[in-house]
Design a protein around this motif. Structure first.
Motif, short mmCIF file in Angstrom:
data_model
loop_
_atom_site.label_atom_id
_atom_site.label_comp_id
_atom_site.label_asym_id
_atom_site.label_seq_id
_atom_site.Cartn_x
_atom_site.Cartn_y
_atom_site.Cartn_z
N PHE A 65 41.22 38.75 30.08
CA PHE A 65 40.47 40.51 30.82
C PHE A 65 40.59 41.66 29.66
CE2 PHE A 65 42.70 38.54 34.80
CZ PHE A 65 40.93 38.31 35.87
N PRO A 66 40.02 40.99 28.17
CA PRO A 66 40.60 41.37 27.01
C PRO A 66 39.49 43.53 27.27
CG PRO A 66 38.56 39.64 26.73
CD PRO A 66 39.59 39.03 28.27
N ALA A 67 39.08 43.39 27.96
CA ALA A 67 38.45 44.67 28.40
C ALA A 67 39.64 45.56 28.64
CB ALA A 67 37.16 44.95 28.97
N LEU A 68 40.30 45.21 29.19
CA LEU A 68 41.67 45.93 29.36
C LEU A 68 42.44 45.79 28.26
CD1 LEU A 68 42.49 44.69 33.17
CD2 LEU A 68 40.92 46.19 32.61
N ARG A 69 42.29 45.77 26.98
CA ARG A 69 43.52 45.89 26.31
C ARG A 69 43.97 46.47 26.07
NH1 ARG A 69 45.09 46.14 21.02
NH2 ARG A 69 46.64 44.35 20.61
N VAL A 81 38.22 51.33 33.39
CA VAL A 81 38.48 50.42 32.62
C VAL A 81 38.71 49.07 33.58
CG1 VAL A 81 38.94 51.46 30.60
CG2 VAL A 81 40.94 50.52 32.40
N LEU A 82 39.16 49.02 35.23
CA LEU A 82 39.40 48.12 35.51
C LEU A 82 38.40 47.52 36.28
CD1 LEU A 82 41.62 46.17 36.54
CD2 LEU A 82 42.47 47.47 37.77
N GLU A 83 37.75 48.50 36.64
CA GLU A 83 36.79 47.95 38.42
C GLU A 83 35.58 47.82 38.06
OE1 GLU A 83 35.95 52.24 40.44
OE2 GLU A 83 37.71 51.86 41.83
N PRO A 84 35.02 48.06 36.80
CA PRO A 84 34.05 46.93 35.64
C PRO A 84 34.59 44.91 36.36
CG PRO A 84 34.19 49.41 35.02
CD PRO A 84 35.66 48.90 35.75
N ALA A 111 34.22 44.23 39.15
CA ALA A 111 33.39 44.03 39.93
C ALA A 111 32.58 43.24 39.66
CB ALA A 111 32.28 44.93 39.58
N GLU A 112 32.72 42.60 38.30
CA GLU A 112 31.99 41.45 37.40
C GLU A 112 32.71 39.89 37.47
OE1 GLU A 112 31.99 39.32 32.73
OE2 GLU A 112 33.01 41.24 33.27
N ILE A 113 34.35 40.22 38.62
CA ILE A 113 34.72 39.00 38.95
C ILE A 113 34.11 38.85 40.27
CG2 ILE A 113 36.82 37.84 39.92
CD1 ILE A 113 38.71 39.19 37.85
N ALA A 114 33.89 39.58 41.59
CA ALA A 114 33.43 39.74 42.73
C ALA A 114 32.02 39.41 42.33
CB ALA A 114 33.95 40.89 42.99
N SER A 115 31.68 39.49 41.50
CA SER A 115 29.57 38.97 40.87
C SER A 115 29.72 37.62 41.45
CB SER A 115 28.79 39.67 40.12
OG SER A 115 29.95 39.33 38.42
N LEU A 130 44.40 51.31 42.40
CA LEU A 130 44.27 51.23 40.57
C LEU A 130 43.01 50.84 40.26
CD1 LEU A 130 48.18 49.88 39.37
CD2 LEU A 130 47.01 52.27 39.85
N GLY A 131 42.14 49.68 40.82
CA GLY A 131 41.19 49.58 40.90
C GLY A 131 40.52 49.03 42.43
N ARG A 132 39.60 50.03 42.36
CA ARG A 132 38.63 49.71 44.23
C ARG A 132 37.82 48.51 44.06
NH1 ARG A 132 37.76 55.51 44.88
NH2 ARG A 132 37.37 55.49 42.49
#
Length: 248
Positions: free
Chosen positions: A27-31, A148-151, A154-158, A173-175
């Protein structure tokens, strides 16, 4: 299916992996936020009293401050082996064999106040930072992580069903509204039901073990409940909510 676990306050010491490499984590977007939080924890560790206040530590937990001071130099190990405690004892991933091990490592994700979200094999050092901690001069961790965590969630859940086993503070922390959520209650002989606290973790760990080692590929809450029942658990389902009922 992804089974999303909470972390634990207790962590296995040591490790034989190279030091922390944020670029090696999933999950590099969290870096960017990961790097900021690591820097803040290392800086905070220079003041033991401030660290104890921010992290909710007692005088006997000074070693936790030392862990944070060594975040960038300490050896690492896979996240699934780093976290310890009741839930992880019940999950007992070390005892899985063959294809069940591969399924478990592919299906498991772990929430973290420091790293946001991890895969089972992501290499991390020991650290101390809980979801309820508030670093000096900064907003609450939930306010920092959600954008940053919720997107990412959401991508995983898609594309995959997510079974969210995180505790309340880590879920904040991320709903993830569309996830299958799980509660554990104790039923008394008179029919009263009460929320299980400490032992919730053991039952949650057993459910996680059943889900990640099963050959089935559930795509809805009903199929998740079916796996739990096959594992000998008493469960009830209401939409996307599953309740595990245990004897008081």
């Amino acid at each position: 299916m992804i089974v999303l676990l909470p972390p634990s306050e207790t962590k296995q010491p040591g490790g034989d992996g190279r030091r922390l490499d944020l670029d090696a984590l999933s999950f590099p977007a969290l870096r960017p936020l990961r790097a900021t939080l690591v820097d803040e924890l290392v800086a905070l560790s220079r003041d033991e009293n401030a660290s104890r206040t921010a992290l909710g530590l007692s005088a006997k937990q000074a070693h936790e401050v030392e862990r944070n001071a060594a975040l960038r130099q300490a050896p690492t190990m896979p996240a699934i082996n780093r976290y310890t405690g009741v839930l992880y004892d019940a999950l007992d991933i070390e005892s899985l064999r063959g294809a069940a091990v591969s399924r478990a490592r592919a299906r498991l994700a772990l929430g973290s106040a420091l790293f946001g979200l991890l895969r089972a094999d992501d290499p991390i050092p020991p650290y101390r930072l809980s979801a309820s901690s508030k670093l000096p001069g900064q907003p609450a961790l939930a306010a920092r992580w959600r954008p940053v965590l919720e997107p990412v969630l959401a991508e995983i859940a898609s594309t995959e069903l997510v079974v969210d086993l995180r505790s309340g503070s880590y879920a904040a922390l991320g709903r993830l509204p569309d996830a299958v959520d799980v509660d554990v209650v104790a039923e008394h002989p008179d029919g009263r039901r009460t929320t299980v606290s400490h032992f919730n973790k053991a039952h949650t760990g057993r459910l996680a073990r059943a889900l990640v080692s099963s050959r089935a590929e559930p795509d809805d809450a009903a199929k998740v409940a079916a796996i739990a029942r096959r594992a000998g658990m008493r469960v009830e389902r209401d939409g996307n909510s599953i309740t595990v009922v245990v004897d008081a």
